[in-house]
Design a protein around this motif. Structure first.
Motif, short mmCIF file in Angstrom:
data_model
loop_
_atom_site.label_atom_id
_atom_site.label_comp_id
_atom_site.label_asym_id
_atom_site.label_seq_id
_atom_site.Cartn_x
_atom_site.Cartn_y
_atom_site.Cartn_z
N ILE A 166 -11.02 63.36 -59.43
CA ILE A 166 -11.05 64.80 -59.13
C ILE A 166 -9.92 65.13 -58.17
O ILE A 166 -9.21 66.13 -58.32
N SER A 167 -9.75 64.30 -57.17
CA SER A 167 -8.72 64.57 -56.18
C SER A 167 -7.33 64.25 -56.71
O SER A 167 -6.36 64.33 -55.98
N LEU B 452 -13.60 56.95 -46.66
CA LEU B 452 -12.94 57.44 -47.86
C LEU B 452 -11.83 58.41 -47.53
O LEU B 452 -10.84 58.51 -48.24
N ARG B 453 -12.01 59.13 -46.41
CA ARG B 453 -10.96 60.06 -46.00
C ARG B 453 -9.67 59.29 -45.70
O ARG B 453 -8.58 59.73 -46.04
N VAL B 454 -9.82 58.15 -45.06
CA VAL B 454 -8.63 57.35 -44.79
C VAL B 454 -7.96 56.93 -46.10
O VAL B 454 -6.74 57.02 -46.24
N ILE B 455 -8.79 56.51 -47.06
CA ILE B 455 -8.23 56.08 -48.35
C ILE B 455 -7.46 57.21 -49.00
O ILE B 455 -6.32 57.06 -49.44
N VAL B 456 -8.11 58.38 -49.02
CA VAL B 456 -7.47 59.52 -49.67
C VAL B 456 -6.17 59.88 -48.96
O VAL B 456 -5.16 60.18 -49.57
N MET B 457 -6.23 59.82 -47.64
CA MET B 457 -5.04 60.15 -46.87
C MET B 457 -3.89 59.21 -47.23
O MET B 457 -2.76 59.63 -47.40
N MET B 458 -4.20 57.93 -47.36
CA MET B 458 -3.13 56.97 -47.62
C MET B 458 -2.55 57.16 -49.01
O MET B 458 -1.34 57.04 -49.21
N TRP B 459 -3.42 57.44 -49.99
CA TRP B 459 -2.94 57.43 -51.38
C TRP B 459 -2.57 58.80 -51.89
O TRP B 459 -1.65 58.94 -52.69
N LEU B 460 -3.31 59.81 -51.48
CA LEU B 460 -3.17 61.08 -52.16
C LEU B 460 -2.39 62.10 -51.35
O LEU B 460 -2.31 63.25 -51.72
#
Lengths: 641, 510
Positions: A166-167, B452-460
């Motif tokens: 989704i993201s 998960l926020r850390v993961i998203v920050m790193m990748w997305l």
């Protein structure tokens, strides 16, 4: 009903059933590890992995058909073995997981193929396929596990993959918000499932399906009720059912193939799978079944009402998914033979909903990513294949004879009328009303998109049909939308009867209305709904949102479910966090301080990051110490113990 | 119950503690006599060699079950397992501490006494070789931990507590960069630690009044006979528990943790998060299971409430964190809560699952801090979360490793984080503590979010211009991270061998 469930050990071809999970997983690993080096061919590897899983699944399926006992277990290794805890890393291939495997890999292959074309301009295509394969592996693990812990593994895995997908379009802030929302609401459901699993451990000492199902009759009614409700919470979270429905439509922020595979055809049906798989638990308690039926009926009506007021093509489809899964919940909640009917509807839905989502993607592809149906119109001339295939899906979902929805939805409506007493009328009428409403809003969607006057935005001159790699899956899925229902409804119920406890025939109550009358009624309502929508929308609609009455406004706002969620979960959550932050170090971790540290170097500025005084720390420790001592003394004096 | 034989002093059983203690003293001598340039390699070899030797002795003594030197030290299943765990995690921490290739002179200050911001201080920051006293300090702390988990009377336990704590206070103050932060952390840790020690000691005094002795068996017998004032017993137990709960960072005695974890040099933070946690819980288990077995139903609700509070504080506050080290600090607090769930399970599974959790968490957290020490800019480590945005683009391998570790913290299946939570909650269910499991499951859902926020920050996220570079790690950091990741994966996929081991090791001698 008191049959014992028995599984046999896998032999021969079926002992390699683990390959189903391993192949997509390996492909995902290769795609992620090789990085940019795999950019050129990575997407084809992804397609190949799922395609070969489909071929394998089909051959397992065929060899299963020739077997006496159709529940085959494969124990890979002792996963956890400590004291009373025994958890196998084991798989179970039986008729129920078999049909799911075919759905996931079959529809999955077509959607993968479609995504090769759809994502061709996206530079992150390889990563997209890696996550996509990861999702397929997790979903297969979910349906293939032979105990609840394995199911939980897959459950978490699909949740994670869904969140990542989704993201995926991270440049849109709305995508990030939607991902967050999906994650949070799923966590609520996951917590229910996890606690349910622990209750199984506490009461039955095992999570193996075979032992749980054979042991459940010995449990107290209250325990079964709590256990079932927790599982239902998990199922509702994953499947977007009331009260956790709000995340699913927002999840449409992801790329369209994701919406088609995860949020229409497969992952969102995991809840239905969970309840169907746990049927010995749900069948053991009538209150529980009534709750499931109520959730299903309520959600299917909510989905229809909200779907009728939305103008975003993907969101209308999303709410229709919510509503159709409501039908499935209704089916599994009815118990007995209706389990199989729900699964038939699930499979048929997998085809026609994937078809329509991919069709919507094709429309968006040709219309510069426009999603507002008020700005479409007249597209039937420009996108012939999309139009025709979408039409098959539309006819299927509204349950028009002889398309697949007719054969899959109709029996559920009839089954709802077969309950005892007044509940037959309540749930039966809900299901019937839902059929009429579905016809109305789906026809509205179809007419506004493909017919009537053009209401395009100025920048679009020539909408074009999508390339062959996108239309071929559409055509195949359209064929499924036409024919699957009849085929499935004649074969699947018998096939599923071999699944442990599934399809156990209870003497159905006499339906309060005869079968013929019901069929006629539902067809009549369908035609009426569709006709009304045609009359209202054949000349198009306003290009902007118009002021509307109370009902439509409420429907546009998702029947205020977001507002309710905010009041129940978000506000107290924020309050709790603020209160804790205040108590803990008086808010040194506020974002403002953090930002200052990010910008600046220098010890003076950094020092400001920590403003917690030792004296206040010591005070809080002292307070805690006094409380602990007081608690112990209170126990000693008998106040608390 | 197992057979006890009581020789006056069983040197073989004590040898791991003695070896480390000797090595630490030797390290002090090296500081005094070896030339400056030779100190670092000599100290490193000495510290790691000593730890390995001690570990070998632990393995050789694995079947020993004795209470020795006048009942002061108990070498039994749990203490041997915990000693082995502390040594293993300690060796990996020493690898992180010994890394010198990430910045000129290493992560530690050259001369701790220099005024911050003075000209000399600026010069030393440019790359004077870091001091090497850290090795004897770390080894002293390790030897204190080994004694702490084996101490069979409360005075020995107190001495061990101080032996392990004092070097840690000093280690916290020795960062090369951000020295004010580091010194502030050390001072806070010292003041609050002394405060907690006072509680501990007061508790010992009250229990002495109650039982007429400080030996754990004596207390156990006195509780069983229950002839004396219960007020002394409960007040003493409460104060003693507070002293121990401070060390393991349980709420509301956790307040020091974020500041100290953030301020201390990252290798030292890793050392504390892994080894101190093991030692603290080891001692807590022994005290509660051996001395206070008779009143378990009375302390269960209190410790259970503390566990719930700890999980809530750790997980909810982790959500608001902006700094990776503080995030890991709150995660460490939340994990203390999960461990407490295992402690109050009050059965054999409770002990064995807690032991498993300690090892699994220790390896994961070591690897995580190892990765943190690699993400740097001109000012040293870049720990603010916003600086990690887009790290997946800059260095995919490192981001992938960190992603895996975050998933392990979040308890996603097929990592050790899932198994350890699972067995701990399972033990609690078995012990009839379902309410703790409900709280545990709910909070672990909450705390998954910041990870998960850390993961998203790193990748997305797109890398910003200020996204720091990732230093090429030397072999020691690479080895430490590799070991941590491997253990996290292996314990998640085939946990049975370690589970068997913890199960065998879960009986205390009495």
């Amino acid at each position: 009903m008191e049959e014992t469930v028995e599984y046999v050990q896998a032999t021969g071809l079926l002992s390699s059933v683990w390959l189903l999970v391993a192949i997509p997983l390996a492909s995902a690993a290769v795609l992620l590890l090789l990085g940019r080096r795999a950019d050129k061919w990575g997407h084809w590897l992804g397609v190949l992995a799922v395609g070969s899983a489909f071929v394998l699944g089909l051959s397992y399926f065929i060899s299963l058909a020739g077997m006496e006992n159709k529940s085959v277990e494969l124990s890979l290794w002792d996963f956890i073995a400590v004291g009373r805890f025994q958890v196998d890393f084991g798989l179970l291939f039986d008729p129920l997981s078999g049909v799911f495997v075919l759905l996931i890999t079959g529809v999955g292959s077509l959607i993968h193929l479609y995504a090769v074309g759809y994502m061709s301009h996206d530079e992150g295509r390889r990563k997209f396929f890696a996550y996509f394969n990861l999702f397929v592996a997790a979903m297969l693990l979910l349906v293939l596990g032979n105990n609840y812990v394995m199911l939980y593994f897959g459950w978490e895995g699909v949740g994670l993959a869904s969140y990542l997908l989704i993201s995926f379009w991270y440049t849109k802030p709305s995508a990030a918000t939607a991902g967050k929302k999906a994650f949070l609401m799923n966590r609520v459901g996951d917590a229910g499932l996890a606690i349910g699993i622990f209750i199984m451990f506490a009461t039955l000492g095992t999570t193996q399906y075979v032992d749980v199902f054979n042991g459940v009759s010995g449990l107290a009614a209250g325990t079964i009720l709590v256990l079932g409700l927790l599982l239902l919470l998990g199922a509702a979270g994953k499947s977007g059912q009331f009260p956790l429905q709000a995340w699913l439509p927002d999840a449409m922020e992801g790329p369209t193939p994701v919406s088609a595979l995860i949020h229409a055809a497969t992952m969102v049906t995991a809840g239905v799978y969970l309840i169907a798989r746990s049927n010995p638990i749900f069948s053991a308690n009538h209150t529980l079944q009534t709750v499931v039926v109520s959730v299903g009926a309520l959600t299917l009506l909510m989905g229809c009402i909200i779907g009728a007021a939305k103008d975003d093509i993907k969101r209308v489809l999303a709410w229709s998914t919510v509503s159709q899964i409501g039908y499935m919940f209704l089916g599994v909640g009815l118990g007995g033979a209706a389990y199989a009917l729900a699964i038939v509807h699930l499979l048929a839905h997998g085809f026609f909903k994937a078809n329509m989502f991919l069709g919507a993607g094709s429309v968006m592809h040709g219309m510069k990513d426009q999603v507002d149906i008020r700005r479409f119109g007249g597209l039937s001339k420009y996108m012939k294949i999309t139009w025709l295939t979408f039409m098959m899906g539309w006819l299927a979902i509204i349950g028009m004879f002889p398309f697949s929805g007719f054969f899959s939805k109709e029996p559920i409506i009839v089954a709802a009328f077969e309950r005892e007493g007044w509940t037959a009328w309540l749930f039966g009428m809900a299901a019937l009303l839902g059929a009429g409403l579905t016809a109305f809003y789906m026809t509205r969607l179809f007419i506004l998109t493909f017919h009537g006057p053009k209401r395009w935005t100025e920048d679009i001159e020539h909408p074009h049909e999508s390339p062959a790699i996108m239309t071929i899956p559409l055509i195949l899925l359209a064929i499924g939308s036409v024919g699957a229902g009849f085929l499935l409804s004649t074969s699947v119920p018998d096939w599923l009867e071999a699944t442990g406890g599934l399809g156990a025939q209870e003497e159905p109550h006499e339906a309060v209305l005869s079968h013929g009358v019901l069929t006629a009624l539902s067809l009549l309502l369908t035609v009426a709904g569709a006709g009304l929508a045609y009359l209202l929308f054949r000349n198009g609609t306003a290009k902007q949102e118009q002021p509307a009455g109370v009902v439509v406004t409420a429907a546009r706002r998702n029947l205020y479910s977001d507002t309710v969620n905010e009041a129940i979960f978000e506000k107290p959550g924020i309050f709790l966090t603020r209160a804790l932050v205040y108590l803990d170090n008086r808010g040194i971790d506020g974002a403002v301080n953090g930002l200052a540290a990010a910008v600046g170097g220098g010890s003076g500025r950094l020092r400001r990051l920590q403003t917690g005084f030792v004296r206040s720390y010591a005070t809080s420790m002292l307070t805690g110490a006094l409380l602990v001592v007081a608690a112990f003394l209170a126990i000693q004096l008998g106040w608390l113990a | 119950m197992e057979d006890l034989n009581l020789p006056p002093i069983d040197y073989a059983a004590l040898s791991p503690i003695l070896i480390l203690f000797g090595v630490a003293c030797l390290g002090v001598l090296v500081e005094a006599f070896a030339p400056r340039r030779a100190r670092h390699p000599v100290q490193l070899v000495l510290a790691i060699g000593g730890s390995v030797a001690a570990l070998v002795m632990v393995v050789l003594e694995r079947n020993t079950r004795v209470v020795t030197i006048g009942d002061a030290v108990a070498i039994d299943g749990p203490s041997l397992f915990l000693q082995g765990a502390i040594l293993l995690l300690g060796i990996v921490s020493l690898l992180l501490i010994g890394e010198r290739s990430l910045e000129a002179g290493g992560p530690f200050v050259a001369q701790a006494a220099l005024t911050v911001g003075s000209e000399k201080d600026n010069r030393q920051a440019q790359g004077a070789p870091g001091n090497t006293e850290i090795y004897p300090l770390a080894v002293f702390a390790l030897s204190g931990m080994l004694l702490f988990v084996a101490a069979n009377d409360l005075l020995t336990m107190f001495i061990a507590l101080e032996v392990l704590s004092l070097p840690l206070y000093l280690l916290c103050a020795l960062a090369r960069r951000k020295r004010l932060l580091s010194q502030e952390a050390a001072l806070k840790y010292f003041l609050l630690g002394s405060y907690a020690s006072a509680f501990f000691l007061f508790g010992v005094a009250l229990l002495y009044g109650y039982a007429g002795g400080v030996n754990l068996q004596q207390i156990n017998e006195a509780v069983a006979a229950s002839q004396n004032s219960d007020i002394l017993l409960y007040a003493g137990l409460a104060l003693l528990a507070i002293g121990l709960l401070f060390k393991v960072a349980a709420a509301p005695f956790h307040v020091w943790t974020p500041d100290v974890y953030q301020g201390a040099p990252t290798p030292v933070t890793a050392f504390m998060a892994a080894c101190t946690k093991v030692a603290g819980f080891g001692a807590l288990l022994r005290v509660l299971y051996v001395a206070f077995e008779g009143v378990q139903w009375d302390y269960q609700p209190v410790i259970g409430t503390i566990a719930v509070l700890t999980m809530i504080v750790g997980s909810v506050l982790a959500v608001t964190q902006q700094d990776i080290k503080r995030l890991l600090a709150y995660s460490s607090i939340a994990n203390a809560g999960y461990l407490l769930v295992g402690v109050v399970a009050q059965n054999r599974e409770g002990v064995s699952s807690t032991l498993f959790y300690l090892v699994a968490y220790g390896f994961t957290v070591l690897a995580a801090f190892g990765v943190v020490s690699l993400v740097r800019d001109a000012d040293g480590e870049a720990t603010h979360l916003s600086r990690w945005a887009g790290l997946g683009r800059r260095s995919p391998l490192l981001a992938a490793i960190f992603t895996f570790l975050m998933l392990a913290f979040a308890g996603i299946p097929l990592t050790s984080g899932f198994i350890s939570k699972f067995v701990v909650f399972g033990a609690a269910i078995d012990g009839g503590q379902s309410w703790l499991v409900v709280a545990g499951v709910v909070t672990s859902m909450i705390i998954a979010f910041p990870y998960l926020r850390v993961i998203v920050m790193m990748w997305l996220s797109e890398p910003a211009e200020t996204t720091p570079t990732v230093s090429v790690p030397g072999w020691m950091t690479s080895a430490a991270v590799f070991i941590g990741v491997l253990a996290t994966l292996a314990l998640g996929v085939v946990p049975s061998p370690l589970l068997d081991l913890t199960n065998d090791a879960s009986l205390f001698v009495r």
